[in-house]
Design a protein around this motif. Structure first.
Motif, PDB file in Angstrom:
ATOM      1  N   ARG A 134     -21.279  68.972   2.177  1.00  0.00           N
ATOM      2  CA  ARG A 134     -21.912  68.128   1.162  1.00  0.00           C
ATOM      3  C   ARG A 134     -21.166  68.346  -0.145  1.00  0.00           C
ATOM      4  N   LEU A 135     -20.755  67.252  -0.776  1.00  0.00           N
ATOM      5  CA  LEU A 135     -19.974  67.418  -1.995  1.00  0.00           C
ATOM      6  C   LEU A 135     -20.196  66.287  -2.976  1.00  0.00           C
ATOM      7  N   ASP A 136     -19.846  66.574  -4.212  1.00  0.00           N
ATOM      8  CA  ASP A 136     -19.892  65.589  -5.280  1.00  0.00           C
ATOM      9  C   ASP A 136     -18.799  64.557  -5.015  1.00  0.00           C
ATOM     10  N   GLU A 137     -19.132  63.292  -5.156  1.00  0.00           N
ATOM     11  CA  GLU A 137     -18.165  62.221  -4.910  1.00  0.00           C
ATOM     12  C   GLU A 137     -16.908  62.371  -5.775  1.00  0.00           C
ATOM     13  N   LEU A 138     -17.038  62.971  -6.948  1.00  0.00           N
ATOM     14  CA  LEU A 138     -15.888  63.149  -7.834  1.00  0.00           C
ATOM     15  C   LEU A 138     -14.954  64.265  -7.366  1.00  0.00           C
ATOM     16  N   ASP A 159     -26.554  58.979  -7.006  1.00  0.00           N
ATOM     17  CA  ASP A 159     -27.380  59.719  -7.964  1.00  0.00           C
ATOM     18  C   ASP A 159     -28.341  60.677  -7.273  1.00  0.00           C
ATOM     19  N   LYS A 160     -27.856  61.415  -6.324  1.00  0.00           N
ATOM     20  CA  LYS A 160     -28.672  62.359  -5.546  1.00  0.00           C
ATOM     21  C   LYS A 160     -29.023  63.607  -6.354  1.00  0.00           C
ATOM     22  N   TRP A 161     -28.065  64.120  -7.115  1.00  0.00           N
ATOM     23  CA  TRP A 161     -28.272  65.358  -7.886  1.00  0.00           C
ATOM     24  C   TRP A 161     -28.166  65.059  -9.370  1.00  0.00           C
ATOM     25  N   THR A 169     -23.249  61.599  -7.351  1.00  0.00           N
ATOM     26  CA  THR A 169     -23.374  60.982  -6.039  1.00  0.00           C
ATOM     27  C   THR A 169     -22.891  61.982  -4.997  1.00  0.00           C
ATOM     28  N   GLU A 170     -23.718  62.206  -3.988  1.00  0.00           N
ATOM     29  CA  GLU A 170     -23.406  63.177  -2.937  1.00  0.00           C
ATOM     30  C   GLU A 170     -22.769  62.469  -1.743  1.00  0.00           C
ATOM     31  N   LEU A 171     -21.666  63.045  -1.265  1.00  0.00           N
ATOM     32  CA  LEU A 171     -21.057  62.591  -0.020  1.00  0.00           C
ATOM     33  C   LEU A 171     -21.380  63.612   1.063  1.00  0.00           C
TER      34      LEU A 171
END
Length: 186
Positions: A134-138, A159-161, A169-171
């Motif tokens: 699980r990671l930040d889209e950036l 906008d999960k976190w 945004t979480e991927l």
């Protein structure tokens, strides 16, 4: 779960338990804003680093919710280069992989090599069925790493976190045991 035999050796790395002597190196990269950018919470204080290294050194991987946290060291070159973790998630055969590297260890393929070793451990020795990241889209470097590992993008949670003053945004990337066996030649 079977017992985990440590250290794990790869072509260029040694993945081992954390030791008290890893504290200063751990603190050196975890205190940096660039390291903390994609991790929950701010850069770590020395006390927070002491607590984390202590937990990592004394992990037990016996039940759902436990974390396997391994120090990454370059073979023949003692010294902490980063960490790779495997969390045993609730549900039959579920796991989550993650990694953090010191700045000097980045862009050398260490994270890919360490994460692949942990996926191999999860699938081939621990009998897991699915492992996700699980990671930040950036965090495009980690997204590329997931793709190199053969993980597929399963979800994008907009906008999960809310952390560090902004929405993220979480991927969710994942790989199943059958895909791992095909991709690893096993």
């Amino acid at each position: 779960m079977p017992a985990i035999s440590l250290p794990i050796r790869t072509e260029r790395l040694v993945l081992r338990r954390f030791e008290a002597g890893d504290l200063d190196a751990f603190q050196a990269y975890h205190s940096l804003p660039e390291t903390a950018r994609f991790l929950p919470g701010p850069a770590k204080s020395y006390t927070q680093s002491m607590e984390r290294v202590g937990r990592y050194a004394n992990f037990a991987f016996e039940k759902e919710g436990d974390w396997l946290a391994l120090a990454i060291e370059a073979a023949g070159l003692p010294g902490l280069q980063g960490e790779v973790v495997l969390k045993w998630l609730p549900g039959r055969g579920q796991g989550e992989v993650g990694w953090t590297l010191a700045p000097g260890a980045r862009r050398k393929g260490y994270a890919t090599e360490a994460a692949a070793a942990v996926l191999r451990l999860g699938f081939e020795e621990l009998g897991m069925h699915r492992i996700e990241a699980r990671l930040d889209e950036l965090n495009t470097a980690s997204a590329s790493l997931c793709s190199r590992l053969g993980m597929r993008l399963e979800a994008r949670h907009i906008d999960k976190w809310h952390y560090k003053g902004q929405w993220a945004t979480e991927l969710v990337y994942a790989i199943l045991a059958p895909a791992w066996r095909i991709g690893s030649g096993g």
